[in-house]
Design a protein around this motif. Structure first.
Motif, PDB file in Angstrom:
ATOM      1  N   THR A 249      36.468  45.321  43.410  1.00 38.17           N
ATOM      2  CA  THR A 249      37.609  45.898  42.706  1.00 38.17           C
ATOM      3  C   THR A 249      37.605  45.427  41.262  1.00 38.17           C
ATOM      4  O   THR A 249      36.915  44.480  40.921  1.00 38.17           O
ATOM      5  CB  THR A 249      38.925  45.488  43.392  1.00 38.17           C
ATOM      6  N   GLY A 250      38.375  46.106  40.445  1.00 38.38           N
ATOM      7  CA  GLY A 250      38.499  45.678  39.058  1.00 38.38           C
ATOM      8  C   GLY A 250      37.415  46.212  38.160  1.00 38.38           C
ATOM      9  O   GLY A 250      37.291  45.806  37.005  1.00 38.38           O
ATOM     10  N   GLY A 251      36.623  47.139  38.670  1.00 37.11           N
ATOM     11  CA  GLY A 251      35.556  47.705  37.853  1.00 37.11           C
ATOM     12  C   GLY A 251      36.065  48.463  36.647  1.00 37.11           C
ATOM     13  O   GLY A 251      35.388  48.592  35.647  1.00 37.11           O
ATOM     14  N   THR A 252      37.311  48.973  36.734  1.00 39.85           N
ATOM     15  CA  THR A 252      37.864  49.696  35.597  1.00 39.85           C
ATOM     16  C   THR A 252      38.580  48.753  34.634  1.00 39.85           C
ATOM     17  O   THR A 252      39.034  49.157  33.573  1.00 39.85           O
ATOM     18  CB  THR A 252      38.865  50.764  36.068  1.00 39.85           C
ATOM     19  N   THR A 253      38.691  47.481  34.999  1.00 37.12           N
ATOM     20  CA  THR A 253      39.382  46.545  34.118  1.00 37.12           C
ATOM     21  C   THR A 253      38.449  45.416  33.673  1.00 37.12           C
ATOM     22  O   THR A 253      38.877  44.423  33.132  1.00 37.12           O
ATOM     23  CB  THR A 253      40.596  45.921  34.845  1.00 37.12           C
ATOM     24  N   GLY A 254      37.175  45.568  33.917  1.00 37.09           N
ATOM     25  CA  GLY A 254      36.225  44.527  33.575  1.00 37.09           C
ATOM     26  C   GLY A 254      35.151  44.460  34.640  1.00 37.09           C
ATOM     27  O   GLY A 254      34.897  45.429  35.334  1.00 37.09           O
ATOM     28  N   VAL A 255      34.520  43.302  34.781  1.00 33.90           N
ATOM     29  CA  VAL A 255      33.460  43.159  35.784  1.00 33.90           C
ATOM     30  C   VAL A 255      34.068  43.178  37.181  1.00 33.90           C
ATOM     31  O   VAL A 255      35.065  42.507  37.452  1.00 33.90           O
ATOM     32  CB  VAL A 255      32.704  41.823  35.546  1.00 33.90           C
ATOM     33  N   ALA A 256      33.455  43.969  38.064  1.00 37.49           N
ATOM     34  CA  ALA A 256      33.981  44.098  39.431  1.00 37.49           C
ATOM     35  C   ALA A 256      33.895  42.769  40.168  1.00 37.49           C
ATOM     36  O   ALA A 256      32.914  42.044  40.073  1.00 37.49           O
ATOM     37  CB  ALA A 256      33.196  45.170  40.172  1.00 37.49           C
ATOM     38  N   LYS A 257      34.967  42.462  40.918  1.00 41.34           N
ATOM     39  CA  LYS A 257      35.054  41.217  41.694  1.00 41.34           C
ATOM     40  C   LYS A 257      35.136  41.580  43.175  1.00 41.34           C
ATOM     41  O   LYS A 257      35.772  42.571  43.542  1.00 41.34           O
ATOM     42  CB  LYS A 257      36.311  40.422  41.291  1.00 41.34           C
ATOM     43  N   GLY A 258      34.545  40.744  44.023  1.00 44.17           N
ATOM     44  CA  GLY A 258      34.569  41.010  45.461  1.00 44.17           C
ATOM     45  C   GLY A 258      35.770  40.360  46.119  1.00 44.17           C
ATOM     46  O   GLY A 258      35.826  39.130  46.249  1.00 44.17           O
ATOM     47  N   ALA A 259      36.742  41.178  46.530  1.00 43.17           N
ATOM     48  CA  ALA A 259      37.897  40.651  47.273  1.00 43.17           C
ATOM     49  C   ALA A 259      37.436  40.299  48.688  1.00 43.17           C
ATOM     50  O   ALA A 259      36.875  41.133  49.389  1.00 43.17           O
ATOM     51  CB  ALA A 259      39.018  41.676  47.313  1.00 43.17           C
ATOM     52  N   MET A 260      37.649  39.046  49.076  1.00 37.87           N
ATOM     53  CA  MET A 260      37.257  38.605  50.421  1.00 37.87           C
ATOM     54  C   MET A 260      38.362  38.982  51.408  1.00 37.87           C
ATOM     55  O   MET A 260      39.435  38.369  51.418  1.00 37.87           O
ATOM     56  CB  MET A 260      37.046  37.086  50.443  1.00 37.87           C
ATOM     57  N   LEU A 261      38.098  40.017  52.197  1.00 33.51           N
ATOM     58  CA  LEU A 261      39.056  40.456  53.203  1.00 33.51           C
ATOM     59  C   LEU A 261      38.572  39.965  54.557  1.00 33.51           C
ATOM     60  O   LEU A 261      37.491  40.339  55.020  1.00 33.51           O
ATOM     61  CB  LEU A 261      39.185  41.978  53.189  1.00 33.51           C
ATOM     62  N   THR A 262      39.357  39.116  55.179  1.00 35.93           N
ATOM     63  CA  THR A 262      38.960  38.503  56.444  1.00 35.93           C
ATOM     64  C   THR A 262      39.297  39.434  57.617  1.00 35.93           C
ATOM     65  O   THR A 262      40.020  40.426  57.476  1.00 35.93           O
ATOM     66  CB  THR A 262      39.696  37.172  56.659  1.00 35.93           C
ATOM     67  N   HIS A 263      38.789  39.057  58.781  1.00 39.74           N
ATOM     68  CA  HIS A 263      39.153  39.798  59.997  1.00 39.74           C
ATOM     69  C   HIS A 263      40.663  39.755  60.201  1.00 39.74           C
ATOM     70  O   HIS A 263      41.271  40.760  60.601  1.00 39.74           O
ATOM     71  CB  HIS A 263      38.399  39.229  61.203  1.00 39.74           C
ATOM     72  N   ALA A 264      41.287  38.610  59.902  1.00 41.41           N
ATOM     73  CA  ALA A 264      42.749  38.504  60.035  1.00 41.41           C
ATOM     74  C   ALA A 264      43.460  39.460  59.082  1.00 41.41           C
ATOM     75  O   ALA A 264      44.457  40.090  59.448  1.00 41.41           O
ATOM     76  CB  ALA A 264      43.208  37.065  59.790  1.00 41.41           C
ATOM     77  N   ASN A 265      42.983  39.547  57.844  1.00 36.14           N
ATOM     78  CA  ASN A 265      43.589  40.469  56.866  1.00 36.14           C
ATOM     79  C   ASN A 265      43.587  41.898  57.382  1.00 36.14           C
ATOM     80  O   ASN A 265      44.599  42.603  57.330  1.00 36.14           O
ATOM     81  CB  ASN A 265      42.828  40.447  55.532  1.00 36.14           C
TER      82      ASN A 265
END
Length: 562
Positions: A215-231
C-alpha cells in the motif's frame, strides 16, 4: 460504555458488540470449513466456466503440495501472485495459505520498477504470473530473490474454449508480449506435479502473517502491510456479523469486478462470502464496460461491490438499465468516496441502495459500514464502527476530539495490521503504542456514532486560510447532468495561496467552462468555486479505479517546473 461507544446503541438488531476471533485457528480453518460445508456449491465462475468448493479444495490442495513437496518452500516463505480475476487466482491463493506461505498480492499492471521493488522488499521466493505480464517479470527477475516462476494463460482452466481464448489474446489481440523465462513451470504442470506429494499441514496460528499487502504506492514507496491470520479472521467475522441475516448461506452470488489482489475484493468478495458458501463471478477486465454489462445480463446476482467510478461507469453504459436486478439485495461501495449523485442513480436504476463502508489496507480493510436495514438509502456517512472496532477522531497530538469536531479518523480493533514489513519507522508513524491506527483521513463523528469523511489530509486545499475539501466540490459538480467524472485539486495562486482546479470528463460534449462555472456559482460559496476548469477525455486512476488526484497535482507542478 455507550458514551465512549455511541454507535453501539444504533446497531441493527442482532449485530453483536464483539466478535470472538478464537472461532478459527487460522484462515486455513475457514477455508476447510467452507470446502466441507459447501462441497457441491459453485465457488467461482469465469468466462462461463465454474469450479465448485470441492474442485477448489482439490486443486488448491495439489498446488499446496507442489509448493512444499516439489519447490521445498517452507512456512513463512513469501510467494507473489500476479494475476487478474481468473480461476487460477483462488487456487494459487488458497494453495499458498494451506502451505503456510505468506501471500504477496501483486498488481499485474505494475511497471518493471514497481514490480522489482515489491519482490525485493518482500524477499519473495516464488511468483505466479499471467503470461500477459511475464515480460515485465523477465526484465527484473534476475535482480530479485525469486527462484521459482509459475506461468499461466487466461484460458488455461477454461476447458476447450480456453485454448481459443489464449490463441486470440496472443496472436489476434497481441496482448501477450513475448517473454523468455526458461525455467518457468506452467500452472497446470504444477497442479499435476502436486499429485505426487501429500497435502502439507503446517501449524498456522493467529500471529502468523497471511498477507504482505502493499500500500502507499500513490503516496510514495509502497510498504507491505503485515496482515496476520487473526487480522483476516477478525474482519471476516466482523463483516459477517454485520451482514447478519442479510446473507443467506449457500444462496449468494456476488459480482467480483474489483481485482482480488486488492484488499477490498480480497476480504469482502473472496473471504467474507466464501465463509457463507457464496458464488463469486470473476470479471477479468471490468474496464471493458460493454463486455461487463453483457456478462451481468447472463446471471441473476444478489450482491456487488465496487468503487464510485465502477458504479458510475456501469450506469453510463448502454444496456445496463436492462439487466435483471430482481435478485440484487446488496450493493457495497468503498475504496473512495461514493458520490451522492451516483448512489441515488444506482438505487433508482437497480432498486437496491448503495451502502457505503470504509477501511484501508492496514485494517484488513473494513472498519465502518452503514447499517443494512430495510429501507436504507445512501446516507453520505461511511457508517458505524463494526463489532470489536473503535473509531476515534483525534487531533495532531493524538487527543480525542468531541462529537462533531473535525480531526483524523483513527481505528482500533483486531483487524488492524501488525505493522509494515521491515519498516518499524513507518509503522511508528501510523500505529500508536495503544493500537490506534492513524488513517490520514479527516472526518467527524455525530452523536449516534456515524462517521463522516471530510477528506484526505494531503488532498485538502487551503484557499485564503479556508479549508476546502475536494470531496465536497466533486460531489456538487457531479450533480450537473453534463458531467461524467470530476476531480478537484488545489493549484498555487499568488493571491489566495491556492485555488480550486477542476478536471472534468464530459457526459454532454457541448458542456462549456462557463456553464459549469455558473453551476458552481449557484451551488458553492465563493472560496470553494473552481477558478480553473480543464476538460479531459479520461482521468488517471489506480488499479481499482480510484481517481488519482495526486497525479493531476503533480502534472501541474511539473508544468510549472518545466
Amino acid at each position: 460504555m455507550s458514551n465512549l461507544h455511541p454507535w453501539l446503541s444504533h446497531y441493527p438488531d442482532g449485530v453483536p458488540a464483539e466478535i470472538d476471533i478464537n472461532q478459527y485457528t487460522s484462515v486455513v480453518a475457514v477455508l476447510e470449513e467452507a470446502f466441507e460445508r459447501y462441497r457441491q456449491r459453485i465457488a467461482f465462475s469465469n468466462f462461463g466456466q465454474s469450479l465448485s468448493y470441492g474442485d477448489i479444495d482439490t486443486l488448491s490442495g495439489k498446488f499446496a503440495a507442489y509448493l512444499t513437496g516439489e519447490l521445498k518452500l517452507s512456512k513463512g516463505d513469501r510467494i507473489a501472485i500476479m494475476l487478474p480475476n481468473v480461476l487460477q487466482y483462488p487456487i494459487a491463493l488458497f494453495g499458498a495459505l494451506r502451505a503456510g506461505l505468506v501471500v504477496v498480492n501483486t498488481n499485474p499492471m505494475y511497471t518493471a520498477r514497481e514490480l522489482k521493488h515489491q519482490l525485493v522488499d518482500a524477499d519473495a521466493q516464488a511468483i505466479v504470473v499471467l503470461d500477459n505480464f511475464a515480460s515485465t517479470l523477465q526484465q527484473v527477475v534476475a535482480e530479485t530473490s525469486v527462484k521459482h516462476i509459475i506461468t499461466t494463460g487466461i484460458g488455461d482452466l477454461l476447458g476447450a474454449k480456453g485454448a481459443l481464448i489464449n490463441f486470440a489474446l496472443k496472436h489476434v489481440k497481441k496482448m501477450v508480449p513475448p517473454y523468455q523465462l526458461p525455467h518457468a513451470v506452467r500452472f497446470k504442470s504444477a497442479l499435476a506435479a502436486g499429485t505426487n506429494y501429500a497435502l502439507p499441514k503446517p501449524t498456522v496460528t493467529h500471529g502468523d502473517i497471511a498477507f504482505l499487502q502493499y500500500t502507499g504506492g500513490t503516496t510514495g514507496v509502497a510498504k507491505g502491510a503485515m496482515l496476520t491470520h487473526a487480522n483476516m479472521i477478525a474482519n471476516m467475522l466482523q463483516a459477517g456479523a454485520w451482514f447478519g441475516a442479510k446473507i443467506k448461506p449457500g444462496e449468494e452470488t456476488i459480482i467480483t469486478a474489483l481485482p482480488l489482489y486488492h484488499i477490498f475484493a480480497l476480504t469482502c468478495n473472496c473471504f467474507i462470502f466464501l465463509r457463507f458458501g457464496g458464488r463469486s463471478i470473476l470479471i477479468t477486465n471490468p474496464r471493458d464496460m460493454a463486455g461487463f454489462v453483457k456478462e451481468l445480463g447472463k446471471i441473476r446476482f444478489t450482491a456487488i461491490t465496487g468503487v464510485n467510478t465502477l458504479f458510475n461507469g456501469l450506469l453510463n453504459t448502454p444496456g445496463f438499465d436492462q439487466v435483471d436486478f430482481s435478485s440484487l439485495r446488496m450493493s457495497f461501495g468503498g475504496g473512495m468516496a461514493v458520490q451522492r449523485a451516483v448512489a441515488e442513480k444506482w438505487e433508482k436504476v437497480t432498486g437496491c441502495a448503495l451502502i457505503e463502508g470504509y477501511g484501508m489496507t492496514e485494517s484488513s480493510p473494513v472498519a465502518t459500514i452503514n447499517p443494512l436495514v430495510d429501507g436504507a438509502h445512501f446516507s453520505g456517512s461511511i457508517g458505524l464502527p463494526i463489532p470489536s472496532t473503535a473509531i476515534s477522531i483525534q487531533d495532531e497530538d493524538g487527543r480525542q476530539l468531541g462529537i462533531g469536531e473535525v480531526g483524523e479518523i483513527c481505528i482500533q480493533g483486531p483487524q488492524v495490521m501488525k505493522g509494515y514489513w521491515n519498516q518499524p519507522g513507518e509503522t511508528d508513524k501510523v500505529l500508536s503504542s495503544d493500537g490506534w491506527l492513524r488513517t490520514g483521513d479527516i472526518g467527524r463523528m455525530d452523536d449516534a456514532g456515524f462517521v463522516y469523511i471530510v477528506d484526505r489530509k494531503k488532498d485538502m486545499i487551503l484557499v485564503s486560510g479556508f479549508n476546502v475539501y475536494p470531496n465536497e466540490i466533486e460531489d456538487t459538480v457531479m450533480k450537473h447532468p453534463g458531467v461524467a467524472e470530476v476531480a478537484a485539486v488545489g493549484v498555487p495562486d499568488e493571491h489566495s495561496g491556492e485555488v480550486v482546479k477542476l478536471f472534468v470528463v464530459r457526459k454532454d460534449p457541448n458542456l462549456t467552462v462557463e456553464q459549469l462555472k455558473e453551476f458552481c456559482r449557484e451551488n458553492l460559496t465563493g472560496y470553494k468555486r473552481p477558478k480553473v476548469i480543464e476538460f479531459r477525455d479520461a482521468l488517471p486512476k489506480s488499479n481499482v479505479g480510484k481517481i488519482l488526484r495526486r497525479e493531476l497535482r503533480d502534472e501541474k507542478k511539473q508544468a510549472v517546473a518545466g
